[in-house]
Design a protein around this motif. Structure first.
Motif, PDB file in Angstrom:
ATOM      1  N   TYR A 114      -6.305  24.706  -3.731  1.00 21.91           N
ATOM      2  CA  TYR A 114      -6.429  23.539  -5.133  1.00 21.91           C
ATOM      3  C   TYR A 114      -4.761  24.443  -5.946  1.00 21.91           C
ATOM      4  O   TYR A 114      -5.580  25.028  -6.667  1.00 21.91           O
ATOM      5  CB  TYR A 114      -7.139  23.221  -6.185  1.00 21.91           C
ATOM      6  CG  TYR A 114      -7.975  21.916  -5.372  1.00 21.91           C
ATOM      7  CD1 TYR A 114      -7.206  21.185  -6.344  1.00 21.91           C
ATOM      8  CD2 TYR A 114      -8.630  22.352  -4.785  1.00 21.91           C
ATOM      9  CE1 TYR A 114      -7.322  19.798  -5.877  1.00 21.91           C
ATOM     10  CE2 TYR A 114      -8.624  20.728  -4.377  1.00 21.91           C
ATOM     11  CZ  TYR A 114      -8.270  19.191  -4.722  1.00 21.91           C
ATOM     12  OH  TYR A 114      -8.766  18.098  -4.383  1.00 21.91           O
ATOM     13  N   ALA A 115      -3.795  25.226  -4.842  1.00 20.15           N
ATOM     14  CA  ALA A 115      -2.963  25.993  -5.790  1.00 20.15           C
ATOM     15  C   ALA A 115      -1.322  25.529  -4.268  1.00 20.15           C
ATOM     16  O   ALA A 115      -1.564  25.283  -3.185  1.00 20.15           O
ATOM     17  CB  ALA A 115      -3.386  27.314  -5.040  1.00 20.15           C
ATOM     18  N   PRO A 116      -0.354  25.989  -5.178  1.00 22.03           N
ATOM     19  CA  PRO A 116       0.562  25.312  -4.099  1.00 22.03           C
ATOM     20  C   PRO A 116       1.410  26.057  -3.289  1.00 22.03           C
ATOM     21  O   PRO A 116       0.971  27.634  -3.143  1.00 22.03           O
ATOM     22  CB  PRO A 116       1.853  25.980  -5.328  1.00 22.03           C
ATOM     23  CG  PRO A 116       1.471  25.849  -6.751  1.00 22.03           C
ATOM     24  CD  PRO A 116      -0.066  26.624  -6.349  1.00 22.03           C
ATOM     25  N   GLY A 117       1.358  25.402  -1.523  1.00 21.11           N
ATOM     26  CA  GLY A 117       1.544  26.653  -0.521  1.00 21.11           C
ATOM     27  C   GLY A 117       0.275  26.822   0.308  1.00 21.11           C
ATOM     28  O   GLY A 117       0.205  27.769   1.260  1.00 21.11           O
ATOM     29  N   ALA A 118      -1.027  26.901  -0.285  1.00 15.92           N
ATOM     30  CA  ALA A 118      -2.212  27.367   0.036  1.00 15.92           C
ATOM     31  C   ALA A 118      -3.321  26.248   0.266  1.00 15.92           C
ATOM     32  O   ALA A 118      -4.151  26.232   1.135  1.00 15.92           O
ATOM     33  CB  ALA A 118      -2.904  27.645  -1.212  1.00 15.92           C
ATOM     34  N   LEU A 119      -2.361  25.241   1.394  1.00 16.98           N
ATOM     35  CA  LEU A 119      -2.592  24.392   1.577  1.00 16.98           C
ATOM     36  C   LEU A 119      -3.774  24.654   3.261  1.00 16.98           C
ATOM     37  O   LEU A 119      -4.189  24.513   3.023  1.00 16.98           O
ATOM     38  CB  LEU A 119      -2.431  22.733   1.719  1.00 16.98           C
ATOM     39  CG  LEU A 119      -1.981  21.533   0.698  1.00 16.98           C
ATOM     40  CD1 LEU A 119      -1.420  22.394  -0.371  1.00 16.98           C
ATOM     41  CD2 LEU A 119      -1.091  20.849   0.521  1.00 16.98           C
ATOM     42  N   SER A 120      -2.337  25.503   3.773  1.00 14.12           N
ATOM     43  CA  SER A 120      -3.221  25.432   5.746  1.00 14.12           C
ATOM     44  C   SER A 120      -3.484  26.885   5.261  1.00 14.12           C
ATOM     45  O   SER A 120      -4.690  27.231   5.893  1.00 14.12           O
ATOM     46  CB  SER A 120      -1.328  25.582   6.457  1.00 14.12           C
ATOM     47  OG  SER A 120      -0.623  26.385   5.588  1.00 14.12           O
ATOM     48  N   THR A 121      -2.833  28.079   4.583  1.00  9.89           N
ATOM     49  CA  THR A 121      -3.753  29.205   5.069  1.00  9.89           C
ATOM     50  C   THR A 121      -5.469  28.819   4.565  1.00  9.89           C
ATOM     51  O   THR A 121      -6.256  28.884   5.105  1.00  9.89           O
ATOM     52  CB  THR A 121      -3.638  30.000   3.429  1.00  9.89           C
ATOM     53  OG1 THR A 121      -3.622  29.588   2.353  1.00  9.89           O
ATOM     54  CG2 THR A 121      -2.003  30.552   4.024  1.00  9.89           C
ATOM     55  N   ALA A 122      -5.610  28.500   2.802  1.00 12.50           N
ATOM     56  CA  ALA A 122      -7.009  27.988   3.085  1.00 12.50           C
ATOM     57  C   ALA A 122      -7.705  27.196   3.867  1.00 12.50           C
ATOM     58  O   ALA A 122      -8.864  27.440   4.557  1.00 12.50           O
ATOM     59  CB  ALA A 122      -7.120  26.743   1.246  1.00 12.50           C
TER      60      ALA A 122
END
Lengths: 354, 354
Positions: free
Chosen positions: A169-177
């Motif tokens: 739940y942070a911009p740009g963090a979808l794939s790294t999470a």
């Protein structure tokens, strides 16, 4: 038409969201075990079941009780419950009616399970919670072997591991999470295998933002919740589009001054959630450039761009930031099919927090 | 003992808060018209009545219905309602049973009142809402004369003016917000007098933080809500002390890692409110130096100072940031007298947002 503010659900969009996730799970070969804390509604869980879902996730014993009473027989309480005597009695009663899975993240909680449930404790399927970067509950993946061996020595049944990659739940963090999630679950799984666990090990992950990026080589099931409705957070994170939003709060314009418009939905209807990345306290379906700049209990203050003002008495569709908290504020929701009111559903597990 | 998480109210503290405000109002010569949106509980409104309160404030028609049904006969709906036919019928029914005051902040709303209520509209006591600096609903005080004259020309009864000095919710703003409030109300009152209003003009203000600083030369009544319970916002604003906190959420420690402790109360129990000045998502009564650094729906993540850790299974008393939203999440509250459970009260107006 119900009186504002009220929750409106568009049936076609809801059905499309449910079908799309179920098809994606089938195509990718993981089990979908949706988190029903988002909707708390029996009718929606049945739609998920009809789309091919075999089990559900819940956050509390109270939610488990509501869904088991409605006939759901495979329930994961994805939470590290601390069992008191009263909670143990309730859990024991559920074990007569359903397969119950429970989260655990400490040796102490395992000891407490045995103390409170006695010979019934091994009936629970335990999943060890690991921290994949959200830093909430859960242990380091490297410590799963030690805890797994300890729980087994108490006679408990460890079926796998789970995590919530909430840092998606942070911009740009979808794939790294999603990468962190896979890495943590793989490490945890390997740890369990190293201490002798040889059966199929459940590796359970998934949040709505990380759903599409999940590593399906590692993950055996996903537990998204919000995907059924979507919300302003998903919109602003880029994990859904405007046409995928199935739930809005219908609110009436009660006051206007300059380009600031007040509608009659506030934090007691929408919830007060505002993540750091959010552009406001929700979005407006009919006015994509408007922003909710302030929120009181019964007022949302919306700034409109020049030339786009609504009139007093107009009804706007407010998309809440975090839909799970919105639904938990309402006793019922109103179901629409292309604008026509077709049904009313009770929020059956509303407020079942214990 | 109820199962966590649950709301606990300490009766002695609640009674002391109610008595102190009532005495202060008597001593200063203003009417206290408490906002019952905070507690939504009949038993507490009766305690306020017993302490000398003659009328109450509510935010919605639904709250008015609950309290009128319980026997309260002087109710101020401190909100600029936009009357639909359905809402007009409900308001009309209330007028048979109680004195109803209503907020208004536009000529359009006045016209709508007359259109929807017809000859019954003059039975309402109208108070014009003015903006004293919070910039929500309400008009500039300088425009009250014009609106007052217009409403009178429609045959409506304008009894005074009101404001909510919500900008008192900021560190150091308590007394300046009270000054703004008095100035706005005085200007608005003078405007009404200039257009021929000669009866006693109600000047209604008051938030809990600005209560003690209110200018009682101008203000004829105050509408605080939170003062009955207090909360972490009031603590951190300096408008109450720890011993004045009458409501906590009892929560169990379910997980510990390092100095981070997870309890089983999250945003679905506490509410997600976090003002810019707040030190976290609430405070802990037993550990003044601990901070709630993160909040999920069923997890509060609490950072403890070295050497102060609780144990798994311990029950902590969490003071929510904004108690109005906390109470609105619960169906009932548990009442304690010096630690002993003595009663259970229903949150009678919970969820009555329309």
């Amino acid at each position: 038409m119900p009186e504002t503010p009220f929750i409106a659900i568009e049936l076609g969009t809801l059905q499309a969201n449910i079908s799309r996730a179920a098809e994606s799970a089938r195509a990718s070969g993981y089990a979908l075990r949706p988190h029903v804390k988002t909707h708390k509604i029996i009718e929606i869980a049945r739609m998920q079941e009809a789309a091919g879902v075999l089990g559900i996730s819940v956050a509390t014993l109270g939610e488990a009780e509501v869904f088991v009473a409605a006939g759901f027989t495979d329930v994961f309480i994805a939470y590290p419950l601390w069992l008191t005597e009263a909670k143990a009695q309730r859990l024991d009663a559920l074990l007569d009616q359903a397969t119950i899975r429970l989260g655990v993240d400490s040796a102490e909680a395992g000891t407490q399970l045995v103390k409170m449930l006695g010979g019934r404790a091994p009936l629970l399927e335990l999943l060890i919670e690991v921290d994949s970067g959200h830093h909430r509950s859960g242990i380091e993946p490297e410590k799963v072997g030690e805890l797994g061996a300890h729980l087994a020595s108490l006679g408990l049944e460890v079926s796998g591991v789970f995590t919530f990659p909430g840092h998606s739940y942070a911009p740009g963090a979808l794939s790294t999470a999603a990468e962190d999630e896979a890495k943590a679950l793989a490490t945890a799984r390997d740890q369990l295998m190293a201490v002798g666990q040889t059966d199929a090990i459940i590796c359970s992950g998934g949040s709505t933002p990380s759903l599409a990026s999940a590593n399906v080589q590692v993950i055996t099931e996903q537990r998204p919740g919000v995907y059924v409705f979507n919300d302003a957070q998903q919109l602003e994170l880029g994990s859904c589009d405007w046409v995928d939003v199935a739930l809005t709060v219908q609110a009436t314009v009660v006051s206007i001054r300059g380009n600031r418009v007040i509608v009659d939905a506030g934090s007691k209807t929408l919830g007060a959630d505002r993540a750091g990345y959010a552009s406001g306290y929700g979005r407006i379906l009919e006015f994509h450039d408007a922003r909710i700049v302030a929120l009181s209990e019964h007022h949302a203050t919306i700034e409109f761009p020049e030339g786009e003002l609504p009139n007093r008495g107009d009804v706007l569709s407010v998309i809440p930031n975090h839909v799970c908290n919105t639904v938990n504020l309402a006793d019922q929701v109103y179901v629409f099919d292309r604008g026509e009111l077709v049904d009313t559903w009770m929020v059956a597990a509303r407020g079942r927090n214990s």
